[in-house]
Design an enzyme around this catalytic site. Structure first.
Site, PDB file in Angstrom:
ATOM      1  N   ILE A 203     -17.356 -15.556   6.294  1.00 19.87           N
ATOM      2  CA  ILE A 203     -16.787 -15.369   5.210  1.00 19.87           C
ATOM      3  C   ILE A 203     -16.166 -14.813   4.021  1.00 19.87           C
ATOM      4  O   ILE A 203     -15.850 -13.690   4.368  1.00 19.87           O
ATOM      5  CB  ILE A 203     -18.072 -15.359   4.121  1.00 19.87           C
ATOM      6  CG1 ILE A 203     -19.143 -16.577   5.120  1.00 19.87           C
ATOM      7  CG2 ILE A 203     -18.327 -15.565   2.871  1.00 19.87           C
ATOM      8  CD1 ILE A 203     -19.099 -17.623   4.336  1.00 19.87           C
ATOM      9  N   HIS A 277     -21.030 -12.413  -1.492  1.00 13.61           N
ATOM     10  CA  HIS A 277     -19.549 -10.995  -1.136  1.00 13.61           C
ATOM     11  C   HIS A 277     -19.739  -9.984  -1.367  1.00 13.61           C
ATOM     12  O   HIS A 277     -19.665  -9.109  -2.334  1.00 13.61           O
ATOM     13  CB  HIS A 277     -17.867 -12.132  -0.940  1.00 13.61           C
ATOM     14  CG  HIS A 277     -16.919 -10.911  -1.064  1.00 13.61           C
ATOM     15  ND1 HIS A 277     -16.710 -10.627   0.115  1.00 13.61           N
ATOM     16  CD2 HIS A 277     -16.081 -10.897  -1.755  1.00 13.61           C
ATOM     17  CE1 HIS A 277     -14.960  -9.937   0.242  1.00 13.61           C
ATOM     18  NE2 HIS A 277     -15.024  -9.598  -1.302  1.00 13.61           N
ATOM     19  N   GLU A 435       7.840  -2.828  10.206  1.00 10.44           N
ATOM     20  CA  GLU A 435       7.718  -1.378   9.586  1.00 10.44           C
ATOM     21  C   GLU A 435       6.370  -1.440   8.564  1.00 10.44           C
ATOM     22  O   GLU A 435       6.286  -0.042   8.490  1.00 10.44           O
ATOM     23  CB  GLU A 435       8.426  -1.902   8.112  1.00 10.44           C
ATOM     24  CG  GLU A 435       9.909  -1.694   8.838  1.00 10.44           C
ATOM     25  CD  GLU A 435      11.318  -3.047   9.153  1.00 10.44           C
ATOM     26  OE1 GLU A 435      12.556  -3.219   9.722  1.00 10.44           O
ATOM     27  OE2 GLU A 435       9.988  -4.320   9.501  1.00 10.44           O
ATOM     28  N   HIS A 485      20.807   3.539   5.327  1.00 12.48           N
ATOM     29  CA  HIS A 485      21.311   2.152   4.865  1.00 12.48           C
ATOM     30  C   HIS A 485      20.903   2.187   3.375  1.00 12.48           C
ATOM     31  O   HIS A 485      20.675   0.810   2.901  1.00 12.48           O
ATOM     32  CB  HIS A 485      21.999   0.817   5.765  1.00 12.48           C
ATOM     33  CG  HIS A 485      21.861   1.057   7.104  1.00 12.48           C
ATOM     34  ND1 HIS A 485      21.671   1.993   7.951  1.00 12.48           N
ATOM     35  CD2 HIS A 485      22.956   0.439   7.693  1.00 12.48           C
ATOM     36  CE1 HIS A 485      22.156   1.700   8.760  1.00 12.48           C
ATOM     37  NE2 HIS A 485      23.472   0.882   9.054  1.00 12.48           N
TER      38      HIS A 485
END
Length: 702
Positions: A203, A277, A435, A485
């Site tokens: 759920i 929930h 990452e 960079h």
């Protein structure tokens, strides 16, 4: 703590365990119903399993939540914070019923999501789903490495520093990409001692997860290289124990425990639905749930004193475990003083006198190289002295210059590769092209308390790490991001690899120090300060070579202060140019041209605005006097925040569009980062501050 034999026909060791669980699992309903908001359902259904875990399996001492020998528990599904607060209440961590009643209230010990450093016993700040899984992987990695460094002859089960890491995650956590990246890494590393419990209730907020989440999760984790344990009934203490027994018996692999639950059970109407929930379930539903458990529906926030006292006997077991650990620890210190000294250095993250001497020597020999190369020189110079400094890259170690000559890689003991020799004591982590997970794992490593970890990638890909970086800043963790960079000067790879908006977007994160050094000397100075940092730092480094501009600046008077006067006029300056990184060299060239015209120019190098803002007002005024209104900033990124420093009549030389594919110097010029652009901006600012050119000045020298 070893499980205790079952003596109750209900599956509980003692009838008082059942009493504690019955009353505890309705407390979230009382809390949420009273407040009108919150997440109760998962806390209700997880109570039996977490009670078994905290009472019988987790090695912890609630009276000493920071005990070094404890197991770590991570609640990745942070929205169900009441699940954790309940166990802390029952175990005696210092939370009481009044604290539960204040859940989600301003200033309470029970915030809406668990917060590290705020509530005793909370191991990490969670909430963004899946982050806790990455944190747990980092905690487990630290446990393996510390054990290998301090007790290599000892088996993990007997190790003083080889704790288990338990993590509870939900469907949402396992849907997020960060958990998938981290789980893949953990499987590759064979991280035994890591146990991930999946609350499989199917759920989410939008209802049945089948609408968006249908893969075979168990098969996925098996493919990652995890051992699998399945618990079909989260209401059966014997089944829970059998599953946990199987999990702790696994060696050589992390363990994925599928715990099948019905969210909100035994709520009769709302249970098993999205309605469980979040949000208040309603008075009738709460009453019906209490009746289903044989409790008085008219009682609220009830916990029998005898049941609570029984649950809090876990403190006695925890104290005994801690005292036994302390005895063994003291014996270990006496028997192995050299490793005991190493342990102390790692705990304190001690920068040794030898390391400082090496940094000073390195600073005294500046080279005209890219700052990423200067950063690599620092790591190679001090790494052997600082075993607590470790980390790696998202598959760009050599390009990011985080490879340390002679250092071993962090690998499983039986890793057979020749290119990167290593073992569990290694200091170079190969995160893979992950990452997002790298950021979360770094947080877990830092939370373990023995390390200052670093993680590297191209600056443009720092966006993949942002949620983890934000959490590191929120927690104040000593993590360093080596982001190379750093501008459109990347060149031929084109705009997809050329960061533009990134500097100011990261400066916008409270608690994150963004450092963009100008040259070799500033890079060494920056690392020198970073090594003693108690919060995260983004070290933003150039791909291209840069001139040495700050070699004559005394140590401690330059980059350490965030911004400083690099070059000044003979008298009071007419103009200030503020620059960072590779553009400091441009500022110095522009100064030469303007000085030849009789204009007095001060150049301020500002590698870290956060450090500068920490300085007192007198110092900041000495660097950027308010009386000098003609100002120019130059930085190869957007100019978003520079108005604060250049003022009404200042000019900003910046990059306000994406880059292009071509040689780095040509792209910089194409996007307006040139000496001529700085000189032109200086003239415009000077014109705007001269009374004869500014009709609004009314004769006042601005």
């Amino acid at each position: 703590m070893a499980p205790t034999e079952n003596t109750s026909p209900t599956g509980w060791r003692d009838p008082l365990d059942l009493e504690a669980v019955r009353h505890a699992r309705v407390l979230p309903l009382d809390v949420v119903q009273a407040k009108g908001n919150g997440h109760a359902g998962t806390a209700v259904s997880l109570t039996p399993a977490l009670y078994v875990l905290f009472q019988e399996y987790l090695r912890h001492d609630p009276a000493h939540p920071d005990w070094e020998g404890r197991d770590r528990f991570v609640l990745s599904a942070g929205h169900t914070s009441l699940s954790l607060y309940l166990q802390h209440y029952l175990s005696g961590y210092g939370l009481e019923l009044d604290d539960l009643k204040k859940a989600r209230a301003l200033g309470s010990l029970t915030p809406g999501h668990p917060e590290w450093g705020h509530t005793p016993g909370v191991e990490t700040t969670t909430g963004p789903l899946g982050q806790g899984v990455g944190n747990a992987v980092g905690l487990a990695m630290s446990a393996r490495r510390v054990h290998a460094l301090l007790e290599p002859e000892t088996t993990p089960d007997e190790g003083l520093f080889r704790y288990r890491t338990w993590c509870v995650a939900g469907d949402g956590c396992l849907s997020e990409g960060v958990s998938q990246e981290a789980s893949s890494l953990a499987g590759t590393l064979g991280l035994d001692g890591l146990i991930l419990v999946w609350d499989d209730n199917r759920i989410s907020i939008e209802g049945d997860t089948a609408i968006a989440f249908t893969e075979d999760v168990v098969a996925r984790y098996r493919a990652y290289g995890w051992a699998i344990v399945e618990i079909e009934d989260a209401e059966d203490p014997d089944a829970i124990r059998a599953g946990f027994d199987a999990a702790v018996a696994v060696t050589g692999q992390p363990v994925f425990v599928r715990l099948r639950t019905r969210i909100g059970h035994p709520m009769p109407t709302v249970g098993g639905t999205a309605g469980a929930h979040s949000g208040a379930p309603g008075d009738a539903e709460v009453a019906a749930t209490k009746e289903a458990l044989g409790l008085d529906p008219e009682q609220f926030f009830a916990m029998p004193a005898e049941a609570l006292a029984h649950a809090r006997r876990v403190r006695e077991r925890g104290a005994a475990a801690r005292e036994d650990w302390q005895t063994r620890y003291d014996a270990w210190r006496s028997a192995d003083p050299e490793r005991a000294a190493l342990h102390d250095r790692m705990r304190e993250r001690d920068v040794t006198p030898a390391a400082r001497e090496k940094l000073s020597a390195l600073r005294a020999e500046p080279q005209k190289v890219a700052t990423r190369i200067a950063s690599g020189a620092v790591l190679n110079t001090v790494a052997a002295e600082l075993p607590w400094l470790w980390g790696g890259s998202a598959d760009l170690a050599e390009t990011n210059n985080v490879v340390i000559s002679g250092a071993r890689s962090f690998t499983p003991t039986d890793y057979a590769g020749d290119e990167w020799p290593g073992g569990p004591d290694g200091s170079l982590v190969h995160f893979g092209i992950r990452e997002h997970a790298m950021g979360a794992v770094l947080n877990g490593i830092a939370l373990a308390g023995y390390s200052h970890p670093f993680g590297a990638t191209f600056f443009v890909f720092s966006d993949y790490m942002r949620p983890s970086v934000r959490l590191a800043a929120l927690m104040g963790l000593p993590v360093t991001y080596v982001w190379t960079h750093d501008s459109v000067g990347v060149g031929e790879d084109g705009p997809t690899h050329q960061p533009v908006e990134h500097l100011w977007s990261h400066r916008a994160i409270p608690g994150l120090d963004v450092v963009r050094p100008a040259d070799w000397t500033e890079t060494v100075d920056a690392w020198t300060r970073i090594l003693t940092a108690d919060r995260p730092t983004a070290l933003v480094l150039s791909r291209q070579g840069v001139p040495v501009v700050s070699a004559d600046v005394p140590a401690g008077e330059g980059a350490h202060r965030g911004a400083y006067v690099l070059a000044d006029a003979d008298a009071t300056p007419d103009l200030i140019i503020v620059a960072t990184g590779s553009e400091v060299g441009l500022a110095m060239q522009a100064r030469d041209l303007l000085t030849a015209e009789g204009i007095g120019v001060r150049v301020v190098s500002a590698p870290c605005l956060e450090w500068f803002e920490e300085q007192d007002l007198a110092y900041r005024e000495s660097v950027l006097p308010r009386a000098i209104a003609a100002r120019v900033s130059v930085e190869a990124g957007t100019g978003t925040g520079w108005h604060r420093y250049v003022g009404t009549h200042g000019e900003i030389v910046s990059v306000e569009e994406f880059g292009a594919s071509g040689a780095g110097d040509l792209v910089l010029a194409e996007r307006g980062i040139t000496v001529d652009a700085v000189v032109a901006a200086a003239r415009r600012s000077l014109d705007a501050t001269r009374p004869e050119q500014n009709p609004l000045s009314e004769g006042t020298n601005r």
